[in-house]
Every structure is written in C-alpha cells, then in structure tokens.
Design an enzyme around this catalytic site. Structure first.
Site, mmCIF file in Angstrom:
data_model
loop_
_atom_site.group_PDB
_atom_site.id
_atom_site.type_symbol
_atom_site.label_atom_id
_atom_site.label_comp_id
_atom_site.label_asym_id
_atom_site.label_seq_id
_atom_site.Cartn_x
_atom_site.Cartn_y
_atom_site.Cartn_z
ATOM 1 N N LEU A 220 5.495 -52.817 -36.484
ATOM 2 C CA LEU A 220 4.758 -52.561 -37.733
ATOM 3 C C LEU A 220 3.504 -53.422 -37.861
ATOM 4 O O LEU A 220 3.080 -53.731 -38.975
ATOM 5 C CB LEU A 220 5.690 -52.823 -38.926
ATOM 6 C CG LEU A 220 6.996 -52.013 -38.961
ATOM 7 C CD1 LEU A 220 7.971 -52.600 -39.976
ATOM 8 C CD2 LEU A 220 6.686 -50.554 -39.308
ATOM 9 N N GLY A 224 5.367 -57.111 -38.774
ATOM 10 C CA GLY A 224 6.483 -57.428 -37.872
ATOM 11 C C GLY A 224 7.107 -56.179 -37.278
ATOM 12 O O GLY A 224 6.406 -55.299 -36.786
ATOM 13 N N ALA A 248 -2.912 -54.050 -26.802
ATOM 14 C CA ALA A 248 -1.813 -54.548 -25.938
ATOM 15 C C ALA A 248 -0.745 -55.329 -26.696
ATOM 16 O O ALA A 248 0.218 -55.786 -26.074
ATOM 17 C CB ALA A 248 -2.318 -55.355 -24.744
ATOM 18 N N GLY A 250 1.454 -54.140 -28.668
ATOM 19 C CA GLY A 250 2.683 -53.352 -28.500
ATOM 20 C C GLY A 250 3.235 -53.499 -27.082
ATOM 21 O O GLY A 250 4.449 -53.604 -26.878
ATOM 22 N N LYS A 284 -6.655 -62.863 -29.052
ATOM 23 C CA LYS A 284 -7.670 -62.828 -27.977
ATOM 24 C C LYS A 284 -8.129 -61.402 -27.716
ATOM 25 O O LYS A 284 -7.354 -60.458 -27.918
ATOM 26 C CB LYS A 284 -7.073 -63.384 -26.689
ATOM 27 C CG LYS A 284 -6.847 -64.863 -26.719
ATOM 28 C CD LYS A 284 -6.476 -65.355 -25.335
ATOM 29 C CE LYS A 284 -6.079 -66.821 -25.367
ATOM 30 N NZ LYS A 284 -5.128 -67.138 -24.314
HETATM 31 O O1 RIB Z 1 -1.781 -50.337 -25.119
HETATM 32 C C1 RIB Z 1 -3.078 -50.725 -24.750
HETATM 33 C C2 RIB Z 1 -3.517 -49.973 -23.539
HETATM 34 O O2 RIB Z 1 -3.591 -48.593 -23.867
HETATM 35 C C3 RIB Z 1 -4.883 -50.333 -23.032
HETATM 36 O O3 RIB Z 1 -4.882 -51.377 -22.103
HETATM 37 C C4 RIB Z 1 -5.415 -49.011 -22.476
HETATM 38 O O4 RIB Z 1 -5.596 -49.032 -21.103
HETATM 39 C C5 RIB Z 1 -4.407 -47.973 -22.911
HETATM 40 O O5 RIB Z 1 -3.571 -47.610 -21.882
#
Ligand code: RIB
Length: 307
Positions: A220, A224, A248, A250, A284
C-alpha cells in the site's frame, strides 16, 4: 544460507526522466534530467533477494545490443547465479521508460523486447526448476511461461511466490498454484474485478481471491501493507522517509519477503522486514541502484526504533 530461490522474469534497461508533473495527453513538457538504470521487475527482484542475503538464480533474457551488455555487466557485478540469463540474437533488450514526478511517484511503459522470447518447452522449464525450493515470478514475461512454471513448480513441491505485476485477469486460473500472492492496490483491483477505495474494500477483494490463494499481501505504498496469512489479516505500517523515487519498491518488497521466507520466517514477520527494505529503496533514484543490502536494512530498523 537459506533455501534455494529461482527467479523467472524480465530484465530491462530503465530510462528515468525526472519531471515536475506528469504530462497530460497531447502535452509536451520539459523534463529536469534523465538517467539510465538497470531494471526490470525480474532482475530487480533477483538482485533484492541476493542483496538481502538469499541464495538466488536468475532466469531471463537480454537482447543482442549495447543495452544488453550494460545490464548483464551490471548484474555480473552482483556475483549472483546468472547461468539462466540468455542473450537472444537479433532482439533488443527490454526497455522501460519511467517518468518520476516531484513527489517520487512514477508511471512506467515497458517495451518487452527479448523478455517476450521464451522458446522453452514444458520439459525444459521442468528441468530449470529441479533442485530449487522456491520460485519467484512476475508478469513481464509471457503469461504462458508464468502459468507453466507455476503449475510445474506446484507439482514438484517448489514454494511459489507470484507478484502479479503488471496485472492481468488471465492469471486467475493459475492462482491455485500460488503459495503467496503479492500485489499492489491497482493489481488486486484488476484481479478481483472490484473498484477499491479503502482498506475495507481491499480486505473484501483479498477475501474474494483467498478462495484460490490462501496467502496474499497487498502493498500500500506509504501506508505499508496488508497481510493475509494463516487465515488472519494484519496491517503492517510503513516507515516515514523522504521519498525520491518509488520505482522498484514493490520489487524489493517481493525479494526481501522471498529471502526471509527461505530462511524459515513467517509471512507476517517477513513482510515487516521487507517493509523496511522498501522504505530504504524509495529514498534513492533508480531501480537496482536503490536496492539496499541486508546490513543497511538491519541498521535502518534499529535506528528507527522498531528493532
Ligand atoms: O518495478 C519497477 C520496474 O518495472 C522497472 O525497473 C522497470 O524496468 C519495470 O520493469
């Protein structure tokens, strides 16, 4: 060292453009700057498993081009098992165009390239899974492959984790082979066919899907995650951090959960730890560039007073 994890998934090069606000249809805007980062949900999750201390092999495809060389060299720097990464001749490497706004939110367009080329037969997929304890999958490779791997893994007694991203209803018949489903709000809305507005409606969607898959985590973002495991719902709060880029987050969550489960941790505890890993990720810019190492996560949890 925990059990052996195998990640089947995409490998992309990400072109990240920092902007103030997302453009409207038909609008041209000036971005602030752009940068290239190695990415792809599959590769990000494999790197997250590796950096958080998991024993991982990556299975994926790159193209026969300069971007392919860059991403594979970067992955080699991680020293994880890349024997299952193949270069597809006369194909381009997957490319993700990512816009990141001033709030750190993103939108992503993926052009799959080599990620769509999976000529492996069922027998070959079966062989690839042999000797592994856990498989992690997402949906940036052909759904046919995701479905086959899930079914074969289940038959072999390999623990299955599916991050159903990007979401597609076509995966629904395969959820019965999934031991742990990890989705965000958008993805669970697609899978459940429900419009979701709040925790009660997300809870209802989880209950609907739990007929097929008995362990589900809904991530979420700044709120969280919601964990449904052992027939029990638990909310896991996030950490307050300065958000630079949510890309990224997730994937890191999925990889960190996989690592901890491979060490025998309970789903809820693994989700709590993975929430800290994700929080560090959003501080980052870039996908793999932002994935924390295990020591950083431990330190962050202690410093936040939640350790
Ligand atoms: O979840 C993020 C990713 O989704 C990115 O790195 C991009 O390449 C896509 O696949």
């Amino acid at each position: 060292m925990g059990k052996k994890i195998i990640v089947f998934g995409s490998i992309n090069m990400d072109l990240v453009v920092s902007i103030n606000d997302f453009p409207k249809p038909g609008e041209t805007i000036l971005g602030k700057h752009h940068q290239w980062f190695p990415g792809g949900k599959g590769a990000n999750q494999a790197v997250a498993v590796f950096r958080t201390g998991g024993n991982v092999r990556m299975i994926g495809k790159i193209g026969d081009d300069h971007l392919g060389k860059i991403v594979i060299n970067h992955l080699r720097g991680e020293r994880m098992d890349l024997q299952g990464v193949k270069c597809i001749r006369e194909e381009v490497t997957g490319l993700a165009i990512i816009n990141v706004n001033s709030l750190g939110e993103n939108n992503i367009i993926v052009s799959a390239g080599a990620n769509q080329v999976w000529p492996e037969t069922e027998a070959e997929l079966n062989d690839l899974l042999k000797g592994y304890d856990m498989v992690v999958l997402q949906q940036e490779i052909p759904l046919r492959v995701v479905k086959s791997v899930l079914k074969i893994a289940k038959a072999q007694g390999v623990h299955t984790i599916l991050n159903a991203a990007p979401a597609s209803e076509d995966i629904l018949p395969s959820l019965k082979y999934v031991d742990l489903l990890i989705v965000n709000e958008v993805e669970i809305s697609v899978l459940s066919g429900m419009a979701l507005a709040d925790i009660p409606s997300i809870t209802e969607a989880v209950i609907k899907l739990s007929g097929a898959c008995s362990n589900i985590i809904v991530t979420l973002g700044k709120d969280g995650c919601l964990v449904f495991a052992d027939n029990e719902f638990n909310g896991v709060p996030s950490y307050k951090v300065k958000v630079i880029d949510t890309t990224a987050a997730g994937d890191v969550f999925v990889g960190a959960v996989a690592t901890r489960l491979s060490e025998g941790e309970r789903i809820l505890d693994a989700a709590r730890w993975a929430t800290a890993a994700s929080a560090l990720t959003v501080t980052k810019l870039g996908a793999q560039a932002s994935i924390p190492h295990r020591n950083d996560i431990g330190k962050f949890i202690l410093e936040s007073g939640k350790g």
